[in-house]
Design a protein around this motif. Structure first.
Motif, PDB file in Angstrom:
ATOM      1  N   TYR A 109       3.465  -6.360  -2.468  1.00  0.00           N
ATOM      2  CA  TYR A 109       3.828  -4.997  -2.051  1.00  0.00           C
ATOM      3  C   TYR A 109       5.270  -4.871  -1.570  1.00  0.00           C
ATOM      4  O   TYR A 109       5.852  -3.785  -1.642  1.00  0.00           O
ATOM      5  N   GLY A 110       5.831  -5.949  -1.055  1.00  0.00           N
ATOM      6  CA  GLY A 110       7.147  -5.878  -0.424  1.00  0.00           C
ATOM      7  C   GLY A 110       8.262  -5.344  -1.291  1.00  0.00           C
ATOM      8  O   GLY A 110       9.002  -4.446  -0.864  1.00  0.00           O
ATOM      9  N   PRO A 111       8.439  -5.854  -2.510  1.00  0.00           N
ATOM     10  CA  PRO A 111       9.543  -5.353  -3.332  1.00  0.00           C
ATOM     11  C   PRO A 111       9.441  -3.855  -3.628  1.00  0.00           C
ATOM     12  O   PRO A 111      10.449  -3.135  -3.549  1.00  0.00           O
ATOM     13  N   ALA A 112       8.251  -3.366  -3.951  1.00  0.00           N
ATOM     14  CA  ALA A 112       8.098  -1.934  -4.255  1.00  0.00           C
ATOM     15  C   ALA A 112       8.312  -1.096  -2.992  1.00  0.00           C
ATOM     16  O   ALA A 112       8.963  -0.045  -3.045  1.00  0.00           O
ATOM     17  N   ALA A 113       7.781  -1.549  -1.854  1.00  0.00           N
ATOM     18  CA  ALA A 113       7.972  -0.816  -0.599  1.00  0.00           C
ATOM     19  C   ALA A 113       9.450  -0.789  -0.225  1.00  0.00           C
ATOM     20  O   ALA A 113       9.986   0.250   0.175  1.00  0.00           O
ATOM     21  N   SER A 114      10.103  -1.919  -0.372  1.00  0.00           N
ATOM     22  CA  SER A 114      11.530  -2.003  -0.065  1.00  0.00           C
ATOM     23  C   SER A 114      12.355  -1.109  -0.994  1.00  0.00           C
ATOM     24  O   SER A 114      13.290  -0.428  -0.557  1.00  0.00           O
ATOM     25  N   ALA A 115      12.017  -1.122  -2.263  1.00  0.00           N
ATOM     26  CA  ALA A 115      12.734  -0.278  -3.234  1.00  0.00           C
ATOM     27  C   ALA A 115      12.570   1.187  -2.885  1.00  0.00           C
ATOM     28  O   ALA A 115      13.537   1.977  -2.984  1.00  0.00           O
ATOM     29  N   TYR A 116      11.375   1.595  -2.470  1.00  0.00           N
ATOM     30  CA  TYR A 116      11.137   2.979  -2.080  1.00  0.00           C
ATOM     31  C   TYR A 116      11.996   3.351  -0.866  1.00  0.00           C
ATOM     32  O   TYR A 116      12.659   4.386  -0.861  1.00  0.00           O
TER      33      TYR A 116
END
Length: 124
Positions: A109-116
């Motif tokens: 989840y981290g990369p997508a959450a960070s990108a958002y």
């Protein structure tokens, strides 16, 4: 104690126990059985959430919310884990498995959450 009350008496001592008694005392003092059950439940919840994921998360508000919802309680609960030598922890102590599950949630989840979050901040 750096600043004890005036009427306090402090004694430096050492409490000596054999390993079995020390492990039993630790188990009682930190309620390790209940804490271990809590950690195992968090691990199961995180692993189940990962298993249910049909596709990689997209960078969106829902992903950030899910990421936060999955990790906030387990990570907060890890603060209750006592720093004890392995010899004083019950067999099968679940904290290593919990940290692996937390790491996997962060990886997924981290990369997508960070990108958002980055996209929102860049847009403002």
């Amino acid at each position: 104690m750096a600043d004890p009350p005036a009427d306090a008496q402090l004694f430096v001592t050492r409490l000596a126990m054999d390993a079995a008694d020390a492990a039993r005392a630790a188990r009682i003092a930190w309620d390790l059985d209940e804490l271990g059950r809590t950690y195992a439940e968090h691990t199961e919840t995180l692993n189940a959430a990962l298993a249910e994921l049909a596709a990689p998360p997209e960078p969106c508000a829902e992903t950030l919310l899910r990421y936060s919802d999955l990790l906030k309680t387990p990570m907060t609960e890890t603060l209750r884990s006592p720093r004890l030598p392995d010899a004083l922890l019950p067999d099968g102590w679940p904290v290593p498995a919990l940290w692996r599950a937390i790491g996997e949630v962060q990886r997924v989840y981290g990369p997508a959450a960070s990108a958002y979050v980055t996209a929102v901040l860049d847009a403002s």
